[in-house]
Design a protein around this motif. Sequence first.
Motif, PDB file in Angstrom:
ATOM      1  N   GLU A  16       5.310  67.701   8.014  1.00 56.35           N
ATOM      2  CA  GLU A  16       5.473  68.724   7.378  1.00 56.35           C
ATOM      3  C   GLU A  16       5.144  69.898   8.603  1.00 56.35           C
ATOM      4  OE1 GLU A  16       4.114  70.495   3.323  1.00 56.35           O
ATOM      5  OE2 GLU A  16       5.351  68.760   3.616  1.00 56.35           O
ATOM      6  N   LYS A  17       6.663  70.104   8.598  1.00 55.95           N
ATOM      7  CA  LYS A  17       6.512  71.636   8.824  1.00 55.95           C
ATOM      8  C   LYS A  17       7.222  73.086   8.480  1.00 55.95           C
ATOM      9  CE  LYS A  17       6.051  75.104  12.614  1.00 55.95           C
ATOM     10  NZ  LYS A  17       6.160  75.902  12.217  1.00 55.95           N
ATOM     11  N   GLU A  18       6.869  74.050   7.621  1.00 54.37           N
ATOM     12  CA  GLU A  18       7.361  74.813   7.007  1.00 54.37           C
ATOM     13  C   GLU A  18       6.776  76.200   8.020  1.00 54.37           C
ATOM     14  OE1 GLU A  18       4.647  77.423   4.082  1.00 54.37           O
ATOM     15  OE2 GLU A  18       6.402  76.151   2.532  1.00 54.37           O
ATOM     16  N   SER A  19       8.301  76.783   7.597  1.00 52.98           N
ATOM     17  CA  SER A  19       8.341  78.086   8.807  1.00 52.98           C
ATOM     18  C   SER A  19       7.492  79.031   8.653  1.00 52.98           C
ATOM     19  CB  SER A  19      10.235  79.443   8.332  1.00 52.98           C
ATOM     20  OG  SER A  19      10.076  79.226   7.054  1.00 52.98           O
ATOM     21  N   HIS A  20       6.411  79.676   9.875  1.00 44.77           N
ATOM     22  CA  HIS A  20       5.900  80.410  10.107  1.00 44.77           C
ATOM     23  C   HIS A  20       3.749  79.590   9.281  1.00 44.77           C
ATOM     24  CE1 HIS A  20       8.286  83.860  10.142  1.00 44.77           C
ATOM     25  NE2 HIS A  20       8.780  83.283   9.062  1.00 44.77           N
ATOM     26  N   SER A  21       4.070  78.008   9.868  1.00 47.22           N
ATOM     27  CA  SER A  21       2.563  77.433   9.305  1.00 47.22           C
ATOM     28  C   SER A  21       2.790  76.689  10.423  1.00 47.22           C
ATOM     29  CB  SER A  21       2.854  76.713   8.162  1.00 47.22           C
ATOM     30  OG  SER A  21       3.069  77.396   7.227  1.00 47.22           O
ATOM     31  N   ASP A  22       2.086  76.056  10.885  1.00 41.53           N
ATOM     32  CA  ASP A  22       1.156  74.801  11.615  1.00 41.53           C
ATOM     33  C   ASP A  22       2.127  73.796  11.163  1.00 41.53           C
ATOM     34  OD1 ASP A  22       0.121  76.754  13.305  1.00 41.53           O
ATOM     35  OD2 ASP A  22      -1.733  76.253  12.583  1.00 41.53           O
ATOM     36  N   PHE A  23       2.092  72.293  11.855  1.00 41.44           N
ATOM     37  CA  PHE A  23       2.208  70.988  11.441  1.00 41.44           C
ATOM     38  C   PHE A  23       1.312  70.487  10.729  1.00 41.44           C
ATOM     39  CE2 PHE A  23       4.852  71.863  15.520  1.00 41.44           C
ATOM     40  CZ  PHE A  23       6.303  70.749  15.087  1.00 41.44           C
ATOM     41  N   VAL A  24       1.807  69.921   9.916  1.00 43.35           N
ATOM     42  CA  VAL A  24       0.767  69.240   8.838  1.00 43.35           C
ATOM     43  C   VAL A  24       1.164  67.728   8.706  1.00 43.35           C
ATOM     44  CG1 VAL A  24       0.431  69.012   6.603  1.00 43.35           C
ATOM     45  CG2 VAL A  24       1.021  71.322   7.123  1.00 43.35           C
ATOM     46  N   PRO A  25       0.795  66.840   8.925  1.00 43.60           N
ATOM     47  CA  PRO A  25      -0.416  65.640   9.393  1.00 43.60           C
ATOM     48  C   PRO A  25      -0.289  65.076   8.046  1.00 43.60           C
ATOM     49  CG  PRO A  25      -0.701  66.551  11.364  1.00 43.60           C
ATOM     50  CD  PRO A  25      -1.116  67.371  10.358  1.00 43.60           C
ATOM     51  N   LYS A  26       0.677  63.474   7.759  1.00 43.93           N
ATOM     52  CA  LYS A  26       0.071  63.244   5.976  1.00 43.93           C
ATOM     53  C   LYS A  26       0.208  61.598   6.378  1.00 43.93           C
ATOM     54  CE  LYS A  26       1.698  66.610   3.081  1.00 43.93           C
ATOM     55  NZ  LYS A  26       2.577  67.421   2.247  1.00 43.93           N
ATOM     56  N   ILE A  27      -0.899  60.460   5.732  1.00 45.32           N
ATOM     57  CA  ILE A  27      -0.168  59.378   5.526  1.00 45.32           C
ATOM     58  C   ILE A  27      -0.928  59.069   4.052  1.00 45.32           C
ATOM     59  CG2 ILE A  27      -1.299  58.892   7.643  1.00 45.32           C
ATOM     60  CD1 ILE A  27      -4.051  58.313   6.751  1.00 45.32           C
ATOM     61  N   GLY A  28      -0.112  58.493   3.524  1.00 45.33           N
ATOM     62  CA  GLY A  28      -0.504  57.461   2.559  1.00 45.33           C
ATOM     63  C   GLY A  28       0.113  55.725   1.650  1.00 45.33           C
ATOM     64  N   MET A  29      -0.520  55.731   1.118  1.00 45.03           N
ATOM     65  CA  MET A  29       0.278  53.871   0.790  1.00 45.03           C
ATOM     66  C   MET A  29       0.183  53.936  -0.473  1.00 45.03           C
ATOM     67  SD  MET A  29      -2.809  52.047   2.585  1.00 45.03           S
ATOM     68  CE  MET A  29      -4.122  52.986   1.547  1.00 45.03           C
ATOM     69  N   GLU A  30       1.132  53.270  -0.740  1.00 50.84           N
ATOM     70  CA  GLU A  30       1.689  53.200  -2.806  1.00 50.84           C
ATOM     71  C   GLU A  30       1.422  51.229  -2.573  1.00 50.84           C
ATOM     72  OE1 GLU A  30       5.474  54.834  -4.812  1.00 50.84           O
ATOM     73  OE2 GLU A  30       5.637  52.956  -3.698  1.00 50.84           O
ATOM     74  N   PHE A  31       0.840  51.336  -3.911  1.00 46.54           N
ATOM     75  CA  PHE A  31       0.945  49.783  -4.250  1.00 46.54           C
ATOM     76  C   PHE A  31       1.637  48.978  -5.606  1.00 46.54           C
ATOM     77  CE2 PHE A  31      -1.341  46.143  -6.170  1.00 46.54           C
ATOM     78  CZ  PHE A  31      -0.760  44.781  -5.422  1.00 46.54           C
ATOM     79  N   LYS A  32       3.044  48.714  -5.173  1.00 46.40           N
ATOM     80  CA  LYS A  32       3.623  47.839  -6.803  1.00 46.40           C
ATOM     81  C   LYS A  32       3.124  46.418  -7.026  1.00 46.40           C
ATOM     82  CE  LYS A  32       7.434  46.481  -4.676  1.00 46.40           C
ATOM     83  NZ  LYS A  32       8.998  46.065  -4.284  1.00 46.40           N
TER      84      LYS A  32
END
Length: 199
Positions: A107-123
Amino acid sequence: MYGYTEEGDYSYSDKAAGFGTCFKIKENLIFGISGKMIIEKIYSYSGKSFLIDTGILYRSKNLRVAFTLQNIGEGVKFIKIKEKSPLLLKLGVSYNVRNLLISTEIEKESHSDFVPKIGMEFKIKNLLFLRAGFILKNDYYGDKVSKITAGIGIKILNYSFDYAFIPYGILGNTHYFSISGEFWCFWFFFWQNFVSQHW
């Protein structure tokens, strides 16, 4: 700093309601666009704005790759000052293995650094969705500490009800509630964020 310290409580919330639609470009490639009305409130002050989100999705049997550009439009006006809404770029990849969905996002917002994210979803039976995520160390949320997120979702027919818990650094903990509905390639949504902070 000024010779005294004042303590108290304040709250921040934002609400959004909107709708969107999508168009198939090719067999596995979809373009989507949505509009949303944002209402933000800080303490006793509030403001609103209309913003547009757009994106492209590639999907195969188990793989999804998406790119989105969000918050296109004018910003929210508080009192007499209008702040421009920060553009938000997202690139995400997810892979589905039976009932488990694994995803990663930058994720990259203007005037901010890159933000890495990881996630999981169990159905569970396509009805209950248990979610957990990890936001890697960055200063986007007001500090440089990695954060764990969690959430739950319930799907009934074409309607989804979701809750997420996301720490927001110096702003405190965020509680995210949403209701959405999807019909072929048209959807609507309503969500609300709420943060309560002591200072």
